[in-house]
Design a protein around this motif. Structure first.
Motif, PDB file in Angstrom:
ATOM      1  N   LYS A   1       0.853  -1.193   0.000  1.00  0.00           N
ATOM      2  CA  LYS A   1       0.000   0.000   0.000  1.00  0.00           C
ATOM      3  C   LYS A   1       0.884   1.236   0.000  1.00  0.00           C
ATOM      4  CE  LYS A   1      -2.757  -1.387   3.334  1.00  0.00           C
ATOM      5  NZ  LYS A   1      -2.683  -2.849   3.174  1.00  0.00           N
ATOM      6  N   LEU A   2       0.416   2.308  -0.589  1.00  0.00           N
ATOM      7  CA  LEU A   2       1.173   3.556  -0.640  1.00  0.00           C
ATOM      8  C   LEU A   2       1.634   3.939   0.765  1.00  0.00           C
ATOM      9  CD1 LEU A   2       2.101   6.060  -2.273  1.00  0.00           C
ATOM     10  CD2 LEU A   2      -0.117   7.070  -1.799  1.00  0.00           C
ATOM     11  N   GLY A   3       2.922   4.238   0.901  1.00  0.00           N
ATOM     12  CA  GLY A   3       3.441   4.685   2.198  1.00  0.00           C
ATOM     13  C   GLY A   3       4.041   3.551   3.023  1.00  0.00           C
ATOM     14  N   ASP A   4       3.812   2.302   2.629  1.00  0.00           N
ATOM     15  CA  ASP A   4       4.368   1.153   3.372  1.00  0.00           C
ATOM     16  C   ASP A   4       5.893   1.193   3.393  1.00  0.00           C
ATOM     17  OD1 ASP A   4       1.910   0.085   3.859  1.00  0.00           O
ATOM     18  OD2 ASP A   4       2.165  -1.725   2.638  1.00  0.00           O
ATOM     19  N   PHE A   5       6.417   0.711   4.475  1.00  0.00           N
ATOM     20  CA  PHE A   5       7.862   0.486   4.584  1.00  0.00           C
ATOM     21  C   PHE A   5       7.998  -1.028   4.672  1.00  0.00           C
ATOM     22  CE2 PHE A   5      11.676   0.708   7.678  1.00  0.00           C
ATOM     23  CZ  PHE A   5      12.579   0.619   6.631  1.00  0.00           C
ATOM     24  N   ILE A   6       8.571  -1.668   3.642  1.00  0.00           N
ATOM     25  CA  ILE A   6       8.454  -3.122   3.549  1.00  0.00           C
ATOM     26  C   ILE A   6       9.822  -3.814   3.428  1.00  0.00           C
ATOM     27  CG2 ILE A   6       6.225  -2.962   2.365  1.00  0.00           C
ATOM     28  CD1 ILE A   6       9.251  -4.006   0.385  1.00  0.00           C
ATOM     29  N   GLU A   7       9.791  -5.126   3.657  1.00  0.00           N
ATOM     30  CA  GLU A   7      10.977  -5.958   3.427  1.00  0.00           C
ATOM     31  C   GLU A   7      10.522  -7.330   2.968  1.00  0.00           C
ATOM     32  OE1 GLU A   7      14.856  -6.059   5.984  1.00  0.00           O
ATOM     33  OE2 GLU A   7      13.585  -7.742   6.576  1.00  0.00           O
ATOM     34  N   GLY A   8      11.217  -7.913   1.977  1.00  0.00           N
ATOM     35  CA  GLY A   8      10.798  -9.227   1.517  1.00  0.00           C
ATOM     36  C   GLY A   8      11.706  -9.748   0.417  1.00  0.00           C
ATOM     37  N   PHE A   9      11.382 -10.941  -0.079  1.00  0.00           N
ATOM     38  CA  PHE A   9      12.149 -11.547  -1.171  1.00  0.00           C
ATOM     39  C   PHE A   9      11.347 -11.481  -2.471  1.00  0.00           C
ATOM     40  CE2 PHE A   9      14.057 -13.404   2.565  1.00  0.00           C
ATOM     41  CZ  PHE A   9      15.416 -13.430   2.265  1.00  0.00           C
ATOM     42  N   PHE A  10      12.043 -11.148  -3.542  1.00  0.00           N
ATOM     43  CA  PHE A  10      11.387 -11.024  -4.839  1.00  0.00           C
ATOM     44  C   PHE A  10      12.319 -11.504  -5.945  1.00  0.00           C
ATOM     45  CE2 PHE A  10      10.299  -7.569  -1.959  1.00  0.00           C
ATOM     46  CZ  PHE A  10       8.952  -7.845  -1.735  1.00  0.00           C
ATOM     47  N   ILE A  11      11.738 -11.793  -7.106  1.00  0.00           N
ATOM     48  CA  ILE A  11      12.551 -12.191  -8.252  1.00  0.00           C
ATOM     49  C   ILE A  11      12.711 -11.001  -9.210  1.00  0.00           C
ATOM     50  CG2 ILE A  11      12.603 -13.636 -10.342  1.00  0.00           C
ATOM     51  CD1 ILE A  11      11.169 -15.784  -8.709  1.00  0.00           C
ATOM     52  N   ILE A  12      13.916 -10.849  -9.749  1.00  0.00           N
ATOM     53  CA  ILE A  12      14.147  -9.798 -10.742  1.00  0.00           C
ATOM     54  C   ILE A  12      13.598 -10.267 -12.089  1.00  0.00           C
ATOM     55  CG2 ILE A  12      15.895  -8.460 -11.990  1.00  0.00           C
ATOM     56  CD1 ILE A  12      17.723  -8.858  -9.506  1.00  0.00           C
ATOM     57  N   LYS A  13      12.493  -9.637 -12.530  1.00  0.00           N
ATOM     58  CA  LYS A  13      11.934 -10.007 -13.834  1.00  0.00           C
ATOM     59  C   LYS A  13      12.737  -9.353 -14.955  1.00  0.00           C
ATOM     60  CE  LYS A  13       7.771 -10.071 -16.634  1.00  0.00           C
ATOM     61  NZ  LYS A  13       6.317  -9.901 -16.695  1.00  0.00           N
ATOM     62  N   SER A  14      13.084  -8.092 -14.748  1.00  0.00           N
ATOM     63  CA  SER A  14      13.946  -7.413 -15.716  1.00  0.00           C
ATOM     64  C   SER A  14      14.705  -6.326 -14.995  1.00  0.00           C
ATOM     65  CB  SER A  14      13.121  -6.799 -16.845  1.00  0.00           C
ATOM     66  OG  SER A  14      12.309  -5.774 -16.327  1.00  0.00           O
ATOM     67  N   MET A  15      15.854  -5.934 -15.540  1.00  0.00           N
ATOM     68  CA  MET A  15      16.601  -4.817 -14.956  1.00  0.00           C
ATOM     69  C   MET A  15      17.308  -4.047 -16.058  1.00  0.00           C
ATOM     70  SD  MET A  15      19.965  -6.495 -13.045  1.00  0.00           S
ATOM     71  CE  MET A  15      21.054  -5.077 -13.166  1.00  0.00           C
ATOM     72  N   ASN A  16      17.347  -2.699 -15.901  1.00  0.00           N
ATOM     73  CA  ASN A  16      18.036  -1.835 -16.850  1.00  0.00           C
ATOM     74  C   ASN A  16      18.805  -0.781 -16.090  1.00  0.00           C
ATOM     75  OD1 ASN A  16      17.027  -2.523 -19.656  1.00  0.00           O
ATOM     76  ND2 ASN A  16      15.109  -2.377 -18.492  1.00  0.00           N
TER      77      ASN A  16
END
Lengths: 323, 323, 323, 323, 323, 323
Positions: free
Chosen positions: F11-26
């Motif tokens: 949600k807007l304003g959240d301060f978060i931490e977690g694991f994610f996969i890089i789908k693309s990077m530039n």
């Protein structure tokens, strides 16, 4: 001469005799200034235009729409379509010992039975508001539903066609709900049953399921708006929940999908989306089945106006397959 | 610094101060992770986007939509549009001694007076059924009509805009009936008054005539269908002649003319045809007048989205002419 | 036999006699290899196709376009339209004691009077440049304006139709300027008078206001471009202000509004916008009025090609209302 | 740092220095309320947007459109396009010892020579009327033709672009006349030379072939109508045969082919048909050649707006082939 | 009576006698219930519909498609088109001493010679892969290429029409490569030769170049897909480079340019872009040339269906010019 | 701070931490001339754009597409969409003890099991030719089918998405064959399995089912043509009956239905017609289900691009109903 031949078996050059129903008739004047009667004749298998040349006042009184007649004539062709030149015609009489129902193009199931089967589906609607409004409108419409077709000349233009269209769509709806389990069966069944219900007000049909014309209100508003009006009034009477009323109206409003086909709003709930596809699929399958029945294997049909002017192909391999 | 400046007079680079109304506000987070408030401010003359950077919780509570505020800031530009960078802002207070009405963009005539003038037109409708249904709906809607605009952001998006739109169209309708004398004044006046009446249900407006959003029913059905529903119910209550009800519904249904703009049926009576043109002309003249007011002679306006992205030209000769 | 019957009163099966004007005639060969004459006959009330079968060289010389003839015949039907089978025909002669004007479909006001009324409007144009160019072109065109219709077969295809079209539009323009007071009357009146003026070069009309064909230049360029050319040349001659010339050309260029209807530019000044709507409204009202005159209350007209193939509805309530 | 680098060689992340021409410049205010200058810079090879942040009044006076400047900066990216962040900038001066022509994007042949070659084609026109009108207009336009591009930002937006476009089309026209020998060379050459001639009036170009804006007349009428006006006036002056005038006007009128692209009439003579294809082919080949020059073998270009947003493919085999 | 007259010289009312080829024939029944034969007759100059009324079994057996007949008859008109009423007809016989080739509408060059000329172009393709695949397919198709037309009824529907279409396009392609020198001749020549090659599978043609119908595969897939299939299989066999195969398939796929005309992808290489224009130009020039040959100077042709229903204009000045 | 939070819960304003996969990077350069990394991160529940500002060479090497990372950051908003500002990021390591599959957005059924279930359907195809060709292609494609999605970014853009799409359509196909019993199950099942099979060649997917780009052949031909090519070659190899090959190719060719969506032929057999609807319904239901999962009752979703920019409505009554 082929006697007791069915219209779908007519071939160019045939000399035929049989019983048919007058779907429509008009008295016209030919270029040589004589009157003739321009008939459209039907039987269970099809429809053909037929001319009675040099008709007299007597003829014009003897025949009327919806009557069964015995006709002898020659099958000719006019602008690529078969046409019947009537040599002899008379009204059917008691001695012919015929049941008119055997000549009326009609749905493959009996209307009374289809009506009951749809009631079964209504019983499955377990949201009280949807159940009540659908049940009310469906039962109130019983009398006309017993014979109304689903269209004037396109798909399901047969006796009991509207009930048959609804019932087939309900059967498919039921199956799709097994695949896409997040769909709400109440809304979807309700939408299916009501989507074309105002065709009963849009068109004037006789008891043989033959539509001669649209009503004034049908021309000025159309069955989508008329159906919404019906829901509006019945909801008021039954004190239906406002959101339910709006959702059912939205489903009717959006079921033609494209603005240029009469739906100013596109579906905004998945049940409305599915309703549209159920409707199209059923219409297309009806037309394609009928078209292919009179197409030869490895052959193409004529261009079908209701199918974007496509010609259909009938594979040869199916025949082998079915043996 | 320009004080008490009007929005329509803002120029790039200005350092300004003045009073404005908050049309909308949103708290957002900038790319440097700080909060800021994104305002849309209006006064009688126009609308501008304004940013209060690095805002705090206090700011966010102090302001809300529809409130009058005093603002000091710099006029900059973003993607070709003017924008205000707020340097100082505070709510207006009693000592400012201001009347909010002086800041609300609103119709050039008072709503009470416009309401009465439209009642005069209703009195001229001498078909009893049309008179009753129009009168009933118009009076029933009085409360909202006192402030509703005719649109969320296009033409007549001003306080009292709906009444003003109706009244101007009635004036033109009256004049066209003098030229095209076969038109039925009863139907035409009735159609004009009811054509957009369901915008009162389609949109949510505050009492300053500012629309924040559409209602759910508005999204799912739209004001054309909602208007038809309203007529359906009121006709039932007043026992209106069926043909009259259908004709009024047809006029509402067809007034956007093209299916892709929401009208599944095109006009089938001349009064419906004229209703459409009255509506378009009034919308276009409103937008064009406003656009040209801020265009320099011999110059072109920006592209106007509501006018098929056209740019308008302001001739130079008119100025000379008016001297 | 109905004698002195008007075309609009013809009904299928009638045996009629009356006087009509030959709008067009073509000699053709029938499928049985005999010549026949294919006439289009008109009177003040309408138009009908008529066949003279087995015609001879004598017949073919005796008749020509624009001539008044006495005809006896039978009203039959061909592809849904009435047609006349001629039994007897002869040219009108002195003893018939007829005035051809009584048989020509023509505008409801006399051309001389309409011409003068338009001159009055021109006098109201108080910008010198616009006044001069409009006045010059209008007066220069007087001879043809006395009979030209506004179209070959659509709206205002009647004697004096172009003048009547212009005059009615001027009347409406005048009234709209009272509502939308920021409109410039000079430009608007000028645009109305010139918008179709090159139809005088686009079409070939005889003195009865009957157009047999388009000119080569009309086909290759069209009246919009031809009108712009005319303004270009007259402006050069009168040394007209450049901006005025361009604005008048822009109004003509944009008056069909949509590129696919011949306007490569959409209106960029409000007077051009209004000009378009004045034009459409006048064409539509003309066609609708005429269509409804031959439609029965509570009935629908045939599909009207010029109205997007719509059918029009004639309410029943109006009749009651007028008593 | 890359010095004397050409724009087409810029890569993301480069630190560059070189000389460029200011195509356009605008002073804007950034979100932090400081002024900056927004440049579009060009050289022979391409165009790039460049920002001079935190500019002062001095900077704003020092630079203007069409001037040559020396720039040092970093190549970054904004919304998928390269952009230059200016670190240092100064006007070019005498000591730089530069010829501005070396930096102007321009046609591959000299304008004086192209002008003469087109005169040779004009000499081949052996219909007197066509020859005279084409010759008159072409010579009268000489001054502007020496630098005008053929468009503001699409194909041939280069110095001398209009002459180059005409000349290439003439060469192709000549060859097509050898294949399709029934084509009339006089009309076709005339149409090619005049088809875009009014772009000289539609756009405002400086002497470097850079178009800053359209003229008022260009916006209100467009180069098709302006070209027709020019022919109308010159024909009057030269007393040209009416049919010739109309045919040349028809060719200009129809050369965009589709109404929605500005041609209210489609070609009615084969020379007009061919003119359209010559025009499209030359524009497409210009854009495709330029696009493929900066595309790697086996790679796709970006989406090209002027090519219906297509991406182009550069085959790998060609490289091998050319060895 | 005009004997040995050519179809393009027929005029309404003519009484003619000559030899023609039966392009198609159908036995039908007239409204008076008698059989007649509905012929389409052709000679080198054109095509005409002809009726043999009251035909008998004998007649029906004596004639068949592709046969040369001697016909005497009257030229009449039906719905704006000329039609022949047959008075006398018989098969041509040995004593008539005729060569059927003199009556077949055919390309202006001999097929054997055109075939050789195209082989010359193939020799110029110096990419081995392209050369091999094009050469293989072209030679494999030789038998059918000797008579196939390029279409059933539009442009190049003549004996040898497909070869003539390819050859003319190759000639133009060669010339365009001189102007736009970055084009790859190998790809472009290859694309031209293969673009319509699958018309040999899409249509059924007899040896006179007359197409009676489409094949089933042609209806279900179309010549674009059939051509891609052919390249796929031949590439497999010849072990062609993958990129070359894809590029040739892409050229065929995109050569109709617009999705609604059968090209799901638009051209992404310049050679494909040019291929499309070569194709359109050649079709248009063929149709226009033929149309203008039967149009009088200063006159307009009928509406041509293949040219968006345009009418063509034939200038008068050309005649003078040619003297 | 929310740890182990899922993307769909941001949600807007959240301060978060977690694991994610890089789908693309530039790697990009910001306006202040510093590098930053522009990531698209995914987990099972959704996708979000994330920025790592002021990145260095080290960062740029440490990360790559398809890798699992631990991220801490703030949820902000950019142009109406959520965005993550990365505060801290590192690659996941062994000590995190994670299974990447738990983070990959993937189909609800295991690919191995789906593969087997589809084999079951293939076994039901009792026409030998169809069975062989479908079986051959399906088995040959097994490796890629184990992870390919059905699209790059639209519906079924998940690991195993293509298998899931095929399997769901087969289930629906089976049920529709119970309703419309004249449908040929062999053709329909075959068409379903092959309709998108060439997406395996059109797109490049990594083993997580993430598509980075289209192949060159995919861009130049598209999966419809590529699929037809595949059938062409395999049919040749298996010596398949010609009609069967053509019918399967026709089904693939027509399954997008409209030319502008890539189908140059519309369905000509009912099985092709149904195939199209199965495809659309499955795509729509997938998108609608996912959209409604993140929509609040009585609320509207954002505009969904893949659904003609419609917003979806989530009724409130369903919730009540399910209790």
């Amino acid at each position: 001469m082929n006697t007791n031949i069915r219209i779908s078996d007519f071939k160019l050059g045939d000399f035929i005799e049989g019983f048919f129903i007058i779907k429509s008739m008009n008295i016209k004047t030919s270029s040589n200034n004589k009157n003739f009667i321009d008939f459209n004749l039907v039987d269970k298998t099809g429809e053909i235009n037929a001319k009675l040349w040099d008709s007299n006042k007597d003829d014009e009184k003897k025949y009327s729409e919806g009557k069964l007649v015995k006709v002898r004539g020659n099958v000719s062709e006019w602008q690529g379509k078969l046409q019947l030149k009537i040599i002899k015609i008379r009204p059917a009489n008691d001695e012919d010992n015929l049941v008119i129902d055997d000549y009326v193009p009609s749905a493959p199931e009996k209307t009374e039975i289809m009506y009951e089967k749809i009631l079964d589906y209504i019983r499955e609607i377990n949201n009280k508001d949807i159940h009540n409004i659908v049940s009310y409108i469906f039962k109130e419409s019983k009398e006309k539903l017993m014979f109304y077709p689903a269209a004037k000349s396109n798909h399901h233009a047969i006796l009991g066609g509207l009930l048959y269209h609804i019932l087939t769509m309900l059967r498919t709806a039921e199956k799709l709900c097994e695949i896409y389990t997040f769909l709400d069966k109440n809304l979807l069944f309700g939408g299916v049953i009501l989507h074309d219900i105002a065709k009963l007000e849009e068109m004037d049909s006789n008891e043989l399921g033959i539509v001669s014309s649209y009503t004034s209100e049908g021309e000025l508003l159309g069955h989508i708006i008329q159906g919404i009006n019906k829901i509006e009034k019945v909801s008021e009477k039954l004190n239906t929940d406002k959101e339910i009323t709006t959702l059912l109206q939205h489903m009717i409003l959006s079921h033609h999908y494209e603005p240029e086909f009469g739906s100013p709003k596109r579906p905004m709930i998945p049940e409305a989306e599915i309703l549209h596809y159920l409707d199209v699929i059923d219409a297309r399958m009806f037309d394609m089945k009928r078209t292919l029945e009179s197409t030869k294997p490895k052959g193409f049909s004529d261009k079908i106006w209701t199918l974007h002017n496509r010609r259909l192909y009938k594979p040869s391999y199916q025949n082998l397959n079915e043996e």
